[in-house]
Scaffold this motif. Sequence first.
Motif, PDB file in Angstrom:
ATOM      1  N   GLN A  93       0.846  -1.187   0.000  1.00 61.66           N
ATOM      2  CA  GLN A  93       0.000   0.000   0.000  1.00 61.66           C
ATOM      3  C   GLN A  93       0.882   1.237   0.000  1.00 61.66           C
ATOM      4  N   GLY A  94       0.540   2.168  -0.880  1.00 63.77           N
ATOM      5  CA  GLY A  94       1.313   3.386  -0.989  1.00 63.77           C
ATOM      6  C   GLY A  94       1.155   4.276   0.228  1.00 63.77           C
ATOM      7  N   SER A  95       2.255   4.867   0.659  1.00 62.65           N
ATOM      8  CA  SER A  95       2.211   5.798   1.776  1.00 62.65           C
ATOM      9  C   SER A  95       1.377   7.010   1.399  1.00 62.65           C
ATOM     10  N   GLN A  96       0.678   7.591   2.402  1.00 64.61           N
ATOM     11  CA  GLN A  96      -0.233   8.709   2.153  1.00 64.61           C
ATOM     12  C   GLN A  96       0.192   9.941   2.944  1.00 64.61           C
ATOM     13  N   ALA A  97      -0.063  11.096   2.344  1.00 60.98           N
ATOM     14  CA  ALA A  97       0.270  12.359   2.992  1.00 60.98           C
ATOM     15  C   ALA A  97      -0.767  13.406   2.606  1.00 60.98           C
ATOM     16  N   LYS A  98      -0.722  14.544   3.297  1.00 60.61           N
ATOM     17  CA  LYS A  98      -1.599  15.671   2.965  1.00 60.61           C
ATOM     18  C   LYS A  98      -0.754  16.916   2.760  1.00 60.61           C
ATOM     19  N   ILE A  99      -1.140  17.701   1.757  1.00 57.29           N
ATOM     20  CA  ILE A  99      -0.390  18.909   1.430  1.00 57.29           C
ATOM     21  C   ILE A  99      -1.344  20.062   1.115  1.00 57.29           C
ATOM     22  N   ASN A 100      -0.810  21.266   1.184  1.00 62.00           N
ATOM     23  CA  ASN A 100      -1.490  22.457   0.670  1.00 62.00           C
ATOM     24  C   ASN A 100      -0.736  22.921  -0.570  1.00 62.00           C
ATOM     25  N   ILE A 101      -1.475  23.444  -1.546  1.00 65.02           N
ATOM     26  CA  ILE A 101      -0.858  23.954  -2.765  1.00 65.02           C
ATOM     27  C   ILE A 101      -1.398  25.356  -3.038  1.00 65.02           C
ATOM     28  N   ILE A 158      -2.425  12.857  -1.126  1.00 70.81           N
ATOM     29  CA  ILE A 158      -1.524  12.306  -2.136  1.00 70.81           C
ATOM     30  C   ILE A 158      -1.083  10.913  -1.692  1.00 70.81           C
ATOM     31  N   ARG A 159      -0.633  10.127  -2.654  1.00 70.92           N
ATOM     32  CA  ARG A 159      -0.265   8.736  -2.357  1.00 70.92           C
ATOM     33  C   ARG A 159       1.007   8.388  -3.118  1.00 70.92           C
ATOM     34  N   GLN A 160       1.864   7.595  -2.496  1.00 72.26           N
ATOM     35  CA  GLN A 160       3.137   7.244  -3.119  1.00 72.26           C
ATOM     36  C   GLN A 160       2.929   6.170  -4.190  1.00 72.26           C
ATOM     37  N   GLY A 161       3.524   6.397  -5.350  1.00 69.50           N
ATOM     38  CA  GLY A 161       3.458   5.412  -6.410  1.00 69.50           C
ATOM     39  C   GLY A 161       3.530   6.040  -7.784  1.00 69.50           C
ATOM     40  N   GLU A 162       3.828   5.195  -8.770  1.00 71.32           N
ATOM     41  CA  GLU A 162       3.816   5.595 -10.171  1.00 71.32           C
ATOM     42  C   GLU A 162       2.506   5.116 -10.789  1.00 71.32           C
ATOM     43  N   VAL A 163       1.848   5.992 -11.555  1.00 74.81           N
ATOM     44  CA  VAL A 163       0.602   5.610 -12.214  1.00 74.81           C
ATOM     45  C   VAL A 163       0.924   4.740 -13.426  1.00 74.81           C
ATOM     46  N   VAL A 164       0.290   3.579 -13.480  1.00 70.23           N
ATOM     47  CA  VAL A 164       0.465   2.661 -14.610  1.00 70.23           C
ATOM     48  C   VAL A 164      -0.907   2.382 -15.208  1.00 70.23           C
ATOM     49  N   THR A 165      -1.006   2.466 -16.526  1.00 65.91           N
ATOM     50  CA  THR A 165      -2.240   2.122 -17.230  1.00 65.91           C
ATOM     51  C   THR A 165      -1.952   0.998 -18.208  1.00 65.91           C
ATOM     52  N   ALA A 166      -2.694  -0.094 -18.082  1.00 70.94           N
ATOM     53  CA  ALA A 166      -2.530  -1.241 -18.971  1.00 70.94           C
ATOM     54  C   ALA A 166      -3.832  -1.464 -19.735  1.00 70.94           C
ATOM     55  N   GLN A 167      -3.717  -1.773 -21.010  1.00 70.51           N
ATOM     56  CA  GLN A 167      -4.886  -2.028 -21.842  1.00 70.51           C
ATOM     57  C   GLN A 167      -4.830  -3.445 -22.395  1.00 70.51           C
ATOM     58  N   VAL A 187       1.796  -3.788  -7.075  1.00 69.17           N
ATOM     59  CA  VAL A 187       0.509  -3.124  -7.295  1.00 69.17           C
ATOM     60  C   VAL A 187      -0.147  -2.810  -5.953  1.00 69.17           C
ATOM     61  N   ASP A 188      -0.608  -1.571  -5.806  1.00 67.22           N
ATOM     62  CA  ASP A 188      -1.446  -1.205  -4.667  1.00 67.22           C
ATOM     63  C   ASP A 188      -2.882  -1.490  -5.099  1.00 67.22           C
ATOM     64  N   ILE A 189      -3.420  -2.640  -4.680  1.00 66.38           N
ATOM     65  CA  ILE A 189      -4.707  -3.072  -5.220  1.00 66.38           C
ATOM     66  C   ILE A 189      -5.862  -2.166  -4.780  1.00 66.38           C
ATOM     67  N   ASP A 190      -5.645  -1.358  -3.741  1.00 70.68           N
ATOM     68  CA  ASP A 190      -6.685  -0.419  -3.335  1.00 70.68           C
ATOM     69  C   ASP A 190      -6.864   0.708  -4.343  1.00 70.68           C
ATOM     70  N   THR A 191      -5.903   0.887  -5.245  1.00 64.18           N
ATOM     71  CA  THR A 191      -5.960   1.995  -6.198  1.00 64.18           C
ATOM     72  C   THR A 191      -6.394   1.565  -7.591  1.00 64.18           C
ATOM     73  N   ILE A 192      -6.693   0.293  -7.772  1.00 63.61           N
ATOM     74  CA  ILE A 192      -7.031  -0.199  -9.115  1.00 63.61           C
ATOM     75  C   ILE A 192      -8.389   0.327  -9.572  1.00 63.61           C
ATOM     76  N   THR A 193      -8.417   0.855 -10.787  1.00 63.43           N
ATOM     77  CA  THR A 193      -9.680   1.197 -11.446  1.00 63.43           C
ATOM     78  C   THR A 193      -9.733   0.431 -12.763  1.00 63.43           C
ATOM     79  N   VAL A 194     -10.912  -0.062 -13.104  1.00 68.35           N
ATOM     80  CA  VAL A 194     -11.089  -0.817 -14.341  1.00 68.35           C
ATOM     81  C   VAL A 194     -12.267  -0.241 -15.119  1.00 68.35           C
ATOM     82  N   ASN A 195     -12.007   0.124 -16.341  1.00 68.24           N
ATOM     83  CA  ASN A 195     -13.050   0.602 -17.246  1.00 68.24           C
ATOM     84  C   ASN A 195     -13.015  -0.238 -18.514  1.00 68.24           C
ATOM     85  N   ILE A 196     -14.174  -0.590 -19.002  1.00 71.96           N
ATOM     86  CA  ILE A 196     -14.251  -1.379 -20.228  1.00 71.96           C
ATOM     87  C   ILE A 196     -14.807  -0.509 -21.349  1.00 71.96           C
ATOM     88  N   GLN A 197     -13.967  -0.319 -22.351  1.00 70.37           N
ATOM     89  CA  GLN A 197     -14.357   0.464 -23.530  1.00 70.37           C
ATOM     90  C   GLN A 197     -15.035  -0.458 -24.525  1.00 70.37           C
TER      91      GLN A 197
END
Length: 315
Positions: A93-101, A158-167, A187-197
């Motif tokens: 699981q990716g580490s989490q933090a909070k920031i102001n921008i 925010i969450r630690q990790g690199e965004v990966v998209t696989a098709q 893989v941080d499985i809590d962050t997985i999103t699946v969309n079917i085109q």
Amino acid sequence: MSSANTALRITELDFDSIKNNLKTFLRSQSEFQDYDFEGSGMSVLLDILAYNTHYMGYYLNVTANEMFLDTAQIRSSVLSQAKLIGYVPGSKQGSQAKINIQVTPSNVENNTATTLVLNKYTRLLGEALDGTNYPFVTINTNTAIKVDNSFSFSNISIRQGEVVTAQFLMDSTSNPKRRFSLPSSNVDIDTITVNIQESSSNTSTIAYQVAGDITELTSNSTAFFIEEDLNLDYTIYFGDGVIGKSPKDGNIIVCTYLDTLGTEGNKVGNFTIIEPVGDEYSDNVIVTSVESSSLGSDKETIEQIRYRAPYSYTT
């Protein structure tokens, strides 16, 4: 024929005991009572028999152990047994933090806009105490209104990790089990999103959710399943049209997730945005840490799976 005791002891499975038991058995036969088992070709034959018996005993013992969650030692075996009771072991699981921008448009940037959108998956770098840089991303879309010529975003997660998209292309001929492998063990499985085109020519999509209670799934449930596979990477798969909706041939499965470092990303307190906010502002962007990163974790260990899986089943 000799009337001597012909029973062969089978309770010992170590090599020396097996060989001694074979010798004892043969010496009990009248044909071999005076035979020299130590200085003859018979000793070699007994070695072969003992080795073969020892190997088979060890193999069967290990095989039996790997068939049960309580005794399995190989991670893939533990995963297989946990799957039988519907338990999905925790991933990294990716580490989490909070920031102001705070974003203040410069003279050469757009000064007419009154609202600004901070996109989901906006990339940042977090610098830990050891000077190592860790990739982080925003995990939600946020909107700010201009006040005193600046846009302020508060308590951004925010969450630690690199965004990966696989098709993947759905083809029931080559992939009848509707299984698609994600080439990573991080893989941080809590962050997985699946969309079917719908298809390459029809870009309409349907969002699928990770399956919950299997007894509530119908043939039209837009759900997907996930598991840590035998290669210790991750696989997503879909229903068969009875338990969960099955993708159609020609559908394009789009899977996005964070590839994370787990506990390595904890205790990061300094962050810098590395791409324009809202795709256009980069000159005057100030990031302030609200909470240093925490809650990053590694995969559940074999012992953790062994302990937690039965409780998840009974509760």
